[in-house]
Design a protein around this motif. Structure first.
Motif, PDB file in Angstrom:
ATOM      1  N   SER A 146       0.895  -1.114  -0.194  1.00 56.28           N
ATOM      2  CA  SER A 146       0.166   0.147   0.033  1.00 56.28           C
ATOM      3  C   SER A 146       0.880   1.275  -0.087  1.00 56.28           C
ATOM      4  CB  SER A 146      -0.966  -0.115   1.201  1.00 56.28           C
ATOM      5  OG  SER A 146      -1.913  -1.076   1.084  1.00 56.28           O
ATOM      6  N   SER A 147       0.421   2.476  -0.455  1.00 53.60           N
ATOM      7  CA  SER A 147       1.219   3.638  -0.809  1.00 53.60           C
ATOM      8  C   SER A 147       1.861   3.894   0.599  1.00 53.60           C
ATOM      9  CB  SER A 147       0.092   4.635  -1.313  1.00 53.60           C
ATOM     10  OG  SER A 147      -0.879   4.827  -0.254  1.00 53.60           O
ATOM     11  N   PHE A 148       1.186   3.808   1.785  1.00 54.29           N
ATOM     12  CA  PHE A 148       1.333   4.414   3.142  1.00 54.29           C
ATOM     13  C   PHE A 148       2.341   3.211   3.823  1.00 54.29           C
ATOM     14  CE2 PHE A 148      -1.671   1.683   4.879  1.00 54.29           C
ATOM     15  CZ  PHE A 148      -2.806   1.777   4.182  1.00 54.29           C
ATOM     16  N   LEU A 149       2.448   2.044   3.022  1.00 51.86           N
ATOM     17  CA  LEU A 149       3.599   1.166   3.708  1.00 51.86           C
ATOM     18  C   LEU A 149       4.635   0.613   2.869  1.00 51.86           C
ATOM     19  CD1 LEU A 149       0.621  -1.417   5.010  1.00 51.86           C
ATOM     20  CD2 LEU A 149       1.999   0.180   6.405  1.00 51.86           C
ATOM     21  N   ALA A 150       4.928   1.664   1.730  1.00 53.82           N
ATOM     22  CA  ALA A 150       5.613   1.233   0.888  1.00 53.82           C
ATOM     23  C   ALA A 150       7.000   1.386   1.434  1.00 53.82           C
ATOM     24  CB  ALA A 150       5.783   2.363  -0.388  1.00 53.82           C
ATOM     25  N   TYR A 151       7.159   2.325   2.645  1.00 54.08           N
ATOM     26  CA  TYR A 151       8.684   2.272   3.065  1.00 54.08           C
ATOM     27  C   TYR A 151       9.301   1.073   3.615  1.00 54.08           C
ATOM     28  CZ  TYR A 151       6.031   2.015   7.716  1.00 54.08           C
ATOM     29  OH  TYR A 151       5.263   1.784   8.391  1.00 54.08           O
ATOM     30  N   ARG A 152       8.186   0.007   3.766  1.00 51.18           N
ATOM     31  CA  ARG A 152       8.821  -1.352   4.407  1.00 51.18           C
ATOM     32  C   ARG A 152       9.330  -2.188   3.396  1.00 51.18           C
ATOM     33  NH1 ARG A 152       3.380  -3.596   7.682  1.00 51.18           N
ATOM     34  NH2 ARG A 152       2.814  -4.244   5.464  1.00 51.18           N
ATOM     35  N   SER A 153       9.110  -1.577   2.111  1.00 52.48           N
ATOM     36  CA  SER A 153       9.855  -2.559   1.344  1.00 52.48           C
ATOM     37  C   SER A 153      10.817  -2.001   0.452  1.00 52.48           C
ATOM     38  CB  SER A 153       8.752  -3.126  -0.011  1.00 52.48           C
ATOM     39  OG  SER A 153       8.131  -1.924  -0.291  1.00 52.48           O
ATOM     40  N   MET A 154      11.342  -0.830   0.854  1.00 45.57           N
ATOM     41  CA  MET A 154      12.334  -0.109   0.057  1.00 45.57           C
ATOM     42  C   MET A 154      13.497  -0.939   0.392  1.00 45.57           C
ATOM     43  SD  MET A 154      11.526   3.869   1.376  1.00 45.57           S
ATOM     44  CE  MET A 154      12.587   4.686   0.170  1.00 45.57           C
ATOM     45  N   LYS A 155      14.397  -0.855  -0.815  1.00 45.89           N
ATOM     46  CA  LYS A 155      15.453  -1.937  -0.903  1.00 45.89           C
ATOM     47  C   LYS A 155      16.769  -1.163  -0.025  1.00 45.89           C
ATOM     48  CE  LYS A 155      15.275  -3.948  -5.200  1.00 45.89           C
ATOM     49  NZ  LYS A 155      15.653  -4.085  -6.494  1.00 45.89           N
ATOM     50  N   VAL A 156      16.670   0.143   0.163  1.00 47.04           N
ATOM     51  CA  VAL A 156      17.697   1.024   0.960  1.00 47.04           C
ATOM     52  C   VAL A 156      16.855   1.833   1.631  1.00 47.04           C
ATOM     53  CG1 VAL A 156      19.619   2.590   0.782  1.00 47.04           C
ATOM     54  CG2 VAL A 156      19.488   0.697  -0.845  1.00 47.04           C
ATOM     55  N   ALA A 157      17.061   1.854   3.053  1.00 52.24           N
ATOM     56  CA  ALA A 157      16.189   2.956   3.866  1.00 52.24           C
ATOM     57  C   ALA A 157      16.746   4.289   3.651  1.00 52.24           C
ATOM     58  CB  ALA A 157      16.741   2.527   5.185  1.00 52.24           C
ATOM     59  N   PRO A 158      15.869   5.152   3.707  1.00 52.45           N
ATOM     60  CA  PRO A 158      16.107   6.520   3.270  1.00 52.45           C
ATOM     61  C   PRO A 158      17.194   7.140   4.268  1.00 52.45           C
ATOM     62  CG  PRO A 158      14.096   6.593   4.297  1.00 52.45           C
ATOM     63  CD  PRO A 158      14.393   5.075   4.016  1.00 52.45           C
ATOM     64  N   PRO A 159      17.852   8.276   4.107  1.00 53.24           N
ATOM     65  CA  PRO A 159      18.782   8.827   5.133  1.00 53.24           C
ATOM     66  C   PRO A 159      17.849   9.087   6.457  1.00 53.24           C
ATOM     67  CG  PRO A 159      18.762   9.818   3.067  1.00 53.24           C
ATOM     68  CD  PRO A 159      17.725   9.092   2.984  1.00 53.24           C
ATOM     69  N   PRO A 160      18.551   8.954   7.582  1.00 55.74           N
ATOM     70  CA  PRO A 160      17.769   9.285   8.930  1.00 55.74           C
ATOM     71  C   PRO A 160      16.659  10.676   9.068  1.00 55.74           C
ATOM     72  CG  PRO A 160      20.065   9.430   9.332  1.00 55.74           C
ATOM     73  CD  PRO A 160      19.948   9.013   7.871  1.00 55.74           C
ATOM     74  N   GLU A 161      17.234  11.785   8.136  1.00 58.72           N
ATOM     75  CA  GLU A 161      16.746  12.875   8.322  1.00 58.72           C
ATOM     76  C   GLU A 161      15.414  12.917   7.458  1.00 58.72           C
ATOM     77  OE1 GLU A 161      19.570  12.416   7.267  1.00 58.72           O
ATOM     78  OE2 GLU A 161      19.791  13.602   5.379  1.00 58.72           O
ATOM     79  N   PHE A 162      15.144  11.770   6.602  1.00 58.70           N
ATOM     80  CA  PHE A 162      13.901  11.662   5.724  1.00 58.70           C
ATOM     81  C   PHE A 162      12.827  11.236   6.757  1.00 58.70           C
ATOM     82  CE2 PHE A 162      16.699  13.452   2.661  1.00 58.70           C
ATOM     83  CZ  PHE A 162      16.253  13.119   1.197  1.00 58.70           C
ATOM     84  N   PHE A 169       6.267   6.331   0.103  1.00 59.71           N
ATOM     85  CA  PHE A 169       5.062   6.957  -0.801  1.00 59.71           C
ATOM     86  C   PHE A 169       5.632   7.532  -2.063  1.00 59.71           C
ATOM     87  CE2 PHE A 169       0.794   8.394  -1.230  1.00 59.71           C
ATOM     88  CZ  PHE A 169       0.848   9.568  -1.753  1.00 59.71           C
ATOM     89  N   LYS A 170       6.597   8.391  -1.799  1.00 58.42           N
ATOM     90  CA  LYS A 170       7.075   9.290  -3.208  1.00 58.42           C
ATOM     91  C   LYS A 170       7.663   8.071  -4.277  1.00 58.42           C
ATOM     92  CE  LYS A 170       9.293  12.518  -0.924  1.00 58.42           C
ATOM     93  NZ  LYS A 170      10.013  13.660  -0.530  1.00 58.42           N
ATOM     94  N   ASP A 171       8.171   7.109  -3.557  1.00 64.41           N
ATOM     95  CA  ASP A 171       8.823   6.081  -4.532  1.00 64.41           C
ATOM     96  C   ASP A 171       7.718   5.529  -5.293  1.00 64.41           C
ATOM     97  OD1 ASP A 171      11.450   6.454  -4.024  1.00 64.41           O
ATOM     98  OD2 ASP A 171      11.874   4.505  -3.340  1.00 64.41           O
ATOM     99  N   GLN A 172       6.742   5.022  -4.717  1.00 62.59           N
ATOM    100  CA  GLN A 172       5.338   4.280  -5.338  1.00 62.59           C
ATOM    101  C   GLN A 172       4.928   5.230  -6.325  1.00 62.59           C
ATOM    102  OE1 GLN A 172       1.249   2.825  -4.038  1.00 62.59           O
ATOM    103  NE2 GLN A 172       2.837   1.262  -3.333  1.00 62.59           N
TER     104      GLN A 172
END
Ligand SMILES: Nc1ncnc2c1ncn2[C@@H]1O[C@H](COP(=O)(O)OP(=O)(O)O)[C@@H](O)[C@H]1O
Ligand SMILES: O=C(O)[C@@H](COP(=O)(O)O)OP(=O)(O)O
Length: 304
Positions: A146-162, A169-172
């Motif tokens: 889901s768009s609001f859960l897309a972070y769970r499947s990101m291959k690389v975690a975003p920088p801590p300040e993001f 969400f933006k990736d999806q």
């Protein structure tokens, strides 16, 4: 028998006067079905009594507006005229309705399609579903959530300040926007009006040269009231055909609200018309009036 003369896409046509057709255009102006049919019957009776055997659609429209102004609020004839302006335009109309999960994009898309008689409508969820079949989870994990859960499947975690929810969400959105642009381009090629709705309609993610066309209009729906937003999920989960579990949305409500705030920010940044989707009629009127200003203006009305 009364013959009606009109034209669609510069092609002249004739048809028999139909109370049903006239009623439908009146219902789109928010007249009740009973009243719409009563008006249509009175107009037909009046034409017959005057011995009219042939009439143009413009002449019928003039009779309708006169009758509506005599017997209804001004807003009804304004809606009727707005509807005709948009339908008479020479270019296909591409309406993009975005908003966070649960704010009401699919319901409003349905209302607008009824009001304007636009038969083609597609959700970005459907576009994403097709993409999920073609693009494997290994290749693009973010679209398989889901768009609001897309972070769970990101291959690389975003920088801590993001903000990780918005990063996913933006990736999806960026990926699904490729499919949205394909649908827009196909609609332009076929010359058909279409409504595309969903969470992936985000200002700034569709190519500028498409958004610069004034027959492509984007709207962002929001809900400033969090309780009202929550209630929308309760209301949707009450729909008999709904198979999406309420817990999934309630359990991620904070993430969904983050996407709502992000959509609002993007709309303000890009100058996209934005509306608090509190009331159906207000939202639909806002969209139709905005369309009439930007799209239904004289430059679009057929010259022939
Ligand atoms: N303007 C509105 N006023 C009242 N209820 C609404 C409005 N828009 C949508 N709803 C209701 O809210 C729920 C969610 O709407 P829906 O269109 O499914 O949201 P989305 O497609 O944005 O996830 C549905 O039950 C719908 O009937
Ligand atoms: O991805 C998302 O945010 C929602 C959007 O759908 P709507 O809630 O906007 O209908 O889809 P789903 O949770 O069903 O996968």
């Amino acid at each position: 028998m009364i013959i009606v003369r009109g034209s669609v896409n510069r092609k002249e046509y004739t048809s028999r006067f139909s109370k049903g057709i006239l009623s439908r255009s009146l219902i789109r102006s928010e007249l009740s079905p009973d009243k719409a049919y009563e008006f249509a019957s009175r107009i037909e009776e009046d034409l017959k009594n005057k011995g009219v055997t042939e009439i143009t659609t413009d002449e019928i429209a003039d009779i309708v507006v006169k009758l509506l102004d005599e017997e209804e609020e001004k807003s009804v004839s304004e809606r009727y005229l707005n509807w005709r302006k948009v339908r008479e335009a020479k270019d296909p109309l591409i309406i993009l309705i975005g908003g966070a999960s649960g704010v009401g994009t699919s319901s409003m898309a349905f209302e607008i399609s009824n009001r304007l008689g636009i038969k083609t409508m597609i959700s970005t969820d459907m576009i994403r579903e097709v993409m999920r079949k073609i693009v494997s989870e290994d290749l693009s994990p973010v679209i398989h959530e889901s768009s609001f859960l897309a972070y769970r499947s990101m291959k690389v975690a975003p920088p801590p300040e993001f903000d990780f929810v918005l990063a996913g969400f933006k990736d999806q959105v960026a990926t699904v926007s490729v499919g949205v642009e394909a649908v827009i381009e196909r609609a332009l090629k076929e010359g058909i009006s279409i409504i595309i709705e969903g969470v992936h309609i985000v200002p700034g993610f569709i190519r500028k040269e498409l958004m610069e066309k004034d027959n492509i209009v984007m709207f962002t729906l929001t809900l400033s009231d969090e309780e009202m937003h929550k209630n929308r999920f309760y209301s949707r989960c009450g729909d008999i055909w709904n198979n999406r579990p309420l817990e999934k949305y309630m359990g991620n409500f904070e993430a969904i609200r983050k996407t709502n705030a992000y959509l609002e920010d993007q709309a303000r940044k890009e100058g996209t018309p934005i509306i608090d989707n509190i009331d159906v009629i207000t939202t639909v009127d806002f969209i139709i009036e905005t369309l009439t200003e930007t799209y239904g203006g004289m430059k679009h009305v057929r010259k022939d």
